[in-house]
Motif scaffolding. Structure first.
Motif, mmCIF file in Angstrom:
data_model
loop_
_atom_site.group_PDB
_atom_site.id
_atom_site.type_symbol
_atom_site.label_atom_id
_atom_site.label_comp_id
_atom_site.label_asym_id
_atom_site.label_seq_id
_atom_site.Cartn_x
_atom_site.Cartn_y
_atom_site.Cartn_z
ATOM 1 N N VAL A 92 0.672 -1.222 0.008
ATOM 2 C CA VAL A 92 -0.031 0.012 0.016
ATOM 3 C C VAL A 92 0.729 1.273 0.073
ATOM 4 N N LEU A 93 2.036 1.209 0.814
ATOM 5 C CA LEU A 93 2.801 2.369 0.974
ATOM 6 C C LEU A 93 3.435 2.739 -0.551
ATOM 7 N N GLY A 94 3.914 1.423 -1.039
ATOM 8 C CA GLY A 94 4.418 1.572 -2.383
ATOM 9 C C GLY A 94 3.649 1.974 -3.481
ATOM 10 N N ALA A 95 2.376 1.575 -3.549
ATOM 11 C CA ALA A 95 1.287 2.381 -4.240
ATOM 12 C C ALA A 95 1.289 3.714 -4.205
ATOM 13 N N LEU A 96 1.039 4.181 -2.941
ATOM 14 C CA LEU A 96 0.889 5.389 -2.644
ATOM 15 C C LEU A 96 2.153 6.372 -3.013
ATOM 16 N N ILE A 97 3.223 5.904 -2.728
ATOM 17 C CA ILE A 97 4.535 6.473 -3.275
ATOM 18 C C ILE A 97 4.635 6.888 -4.869
ATOM 19 N N LEU A 98 4.421 5.704 -5.549
ATOM 20 C CA LEU A 98 4.443 5.665 -6.865
ATOM 21 C C LEU A 98 3.226 6.595 -7.646
ATOM 22 N N GLY A 99 1.958 6.659 -6.965
ATOM 23 C CA GLY A 99 1.134 7.394 -7.592
ATOM 24 C C GLY A 99 1.540 8.962 -7.072
ATOM 25 N N GLY A 100 2.056 9.369 -5.926
ATOM 26 C CA GLY A 100 2.299 10.737 -5.919
ATOM 27 C C GLY A 100 3.683 11.140 -6.640
ATOM 28 N N LEU A 101 4.732 10.225 -7.136
ATOM 29 C CA LEU A 101 5.591 10.479 -7.949
ATOM 30 C C LEU A 101 5.094 10.608 -9.423
ATOM 31 N N TYR A 102 3.997 9.717 -9.843
ATOM 32 C CA TYR A 102 3.324 10.123 -11.223
ATOM 33 C C TYR A 102 2.626 11.296 -11.302
ATOM 34 N N LEU A 103 2.138 11.813 -10.102
ATOM 35 C CA LEU A 103 1.577 13.263 -10.144
ATOM 36 C C LEU A 103 2.333 14.195 -10.247
ATOM 37 N N ILE A 104 3.530 14.026 -9.515
ATOM 38 C CA ILE A 104 4.604 15.240 -9.560
ATOM 39 C C ILE A 104 5.090 15.258 -11.199
ATOM 40 N N VAL A 105 5.504 13.955 -11.697
ATOM 41 C CA VAL A 105 6.228 14.043 -13.056
ATOM 42 C C VAL A 105 5.394 14.450 -14.078
ATOM 43 N N SER A 106 3.830 14.016 -13.830
ATOM 44 C CA SER A 106 2.797 14.348 -15.151
ATOM 45 C C SER A 106 2.470 15.954 -14.751
ATOM 46 N N GLY A 107 2.557 16.368 -13.754
ATOM 47 C CA GLY A 107 1.988 17.819 -13.355
ATOM 48 C C GLY A 107 3.217 18.879 -13.706
ATOM 49 N N THR A 108 4.312 18.397 -13.322
ATOM 50 C CA THR A 108 5.654 19.530 -13.274
ATOM 51 C C THR A 108 6.411 19.224 -14.360
ATOM 52 N N VAL A 109 6.989 17.996 -14.190
ATOM 53 C CA VAL A 109 8.121 17.725 -15.186
ATOM 54 C C VAL A 109 7.850 17.686 -16.544
ATOM 55 N N LEU A 110 6.602 17.034 -16.901
ATOM 56 C CA LEU A 110 6.332 16.730 -18.279
ATOM 57 C C LEU A 110 5.871 18.053 -19.078
#
Length: 87
Positions: A54-72
């Motif tokens: 569960v914690l791994g899924a939350l961390i990956l979800g957060g990283l996806y939001l950061i990458v798709s919202g800021t970096v891309l």
């Protein structure tokens, strides 16, 4: 006729002793199974693994939001700027 009755009595006694012996064996094995504490930590390990997933899924979800919202968007804009060079 007496020997026939005696044979049946002996067979009955043997069957009784066999059933009694097996019942004691089963009772002993059942007691051992209930007193056995070897698998006691299995539930703890299962809960730990579940929490990790569960914690791994939350961390990956957060990283996806950061990458798709800021970096891309930033990378996309920089790539467009590179190809639209008016130099």
């Amino acid at each position: 006729m007496k020997t026939f009755i005696r044979k049946i009595e002996l067979q009955t006694m043997r069957a009784y002793v066999t059933v009694k012996t097996r019942a004691h064996e089963i009772t002993g094995k059942t007691k051992e199974a209930f007193l056995n504490k070897e698998g006691q930590g299995t539930l703890d390990v299962a809960v730990t693994v579940l929490i990790s997933i569960v914690l791994g899924a939350l961390i990956l979800g957060g990283l996806y939001l950061i990458v798709s919202g800021t970096v891309l968007p930033t990378i996309t804009q920089k790539i467009k700027d590179m190809f639209n060079y008016q130099g």
